[in-house]
Design an enzyme around this catalytic site. Structure first.
Site: not given
Length: 207
Positions: A118, A120
């Protein structure tokens, strides 16, 4: 043996990108692939939102897309089981969350343990759990001197998985959350393809 090793090297590395919104990080990946800076097969672009701009971006480049509406499933487990079927059909090696706004559940985590990353928009562990412009508001209002973005492995711990790479940007006098967001986004578009490249070449923790 030599033949098996050669076949392994020739096998394409398949990634699936999950996005819920504009898909600018998806575009960064597409650009890196098309410019041959990133040698992976972008085998699937998935969104939980039917009107996500990310799906339009993917279609413009002839990529296979998938939309599943979680509300049409009886549970998150059923939703993720259906999603896993598609991922397995495409022999996905790595899932890239690029502005994907759903929390990944235990079924998907178990099926792709250490194979989900991911990006972020903060320097984790600062501002865990925030999303988008909210992260930049927190950085600016908190008087931070710098911020940036983080690529991390996805685990059960929200925004708490092992950090793979970070890019920093300064917060300047007179900055707004929007000006900081623009500066960080430029770094995101470089950092995410770089991490995918490392993983695809066996240099990253997530491979």
């Amino acid at each position: 043996d030599y033949a098996r090793e050669r076949r392994r090297k020739e096998k394409s590395f398949n990634i699936a990108v999950f996005a819920s919104g504009r898909g600018t990080n998806l575009q960064g990946i597409i650009d890196a692939v098309e410019k041959k800076r990133l040698k992976v097969n972008l085998s699937l672009v998935f969104s939980d939102k039917a009107d996500a701009q990310a799906l339009d971006r993917a279609r413009k480049h002839g990529l296979e897309t998938l939309h599943l509406d979680a509300k049409k499933f009886s549970s998150r487990e059923e939703f993720e089981k259906e999603l896993i079927k598609y991922l397995e059909k495409k022999s996905v090696d790595l899932i890239v969350l690029a502005g994907y706004m759903r929390i990944v559940g235990p079924d998907l985590l178990a099926a792709y343990r250490n194979k989900i990353i991911n990006i972020h928009p903060s320097l984790l562990p600062k501002f865990r759990g925030c999303a988008g412009i909210e992260c930049h508001r927190l950085a600016v209002s908190g008087g931070e001197k710098e911020t940036g973005c983080t690529v991390h492995l996805v685990t059960e711990d929200l925004d708490g998985g092992p950090i793979l790479a970070q890019a920093k940007v300064p917060i300047l006098k007179g900055d707004t959350p929007e000006t900081v967001a623009d500066r960080v986004l430029k770094e995101e578009h470089l950092l995410l393809p770089a991490v995918i490249k490392d993983i695809s070449e066996g240099k990253g923790k997530g491979c």
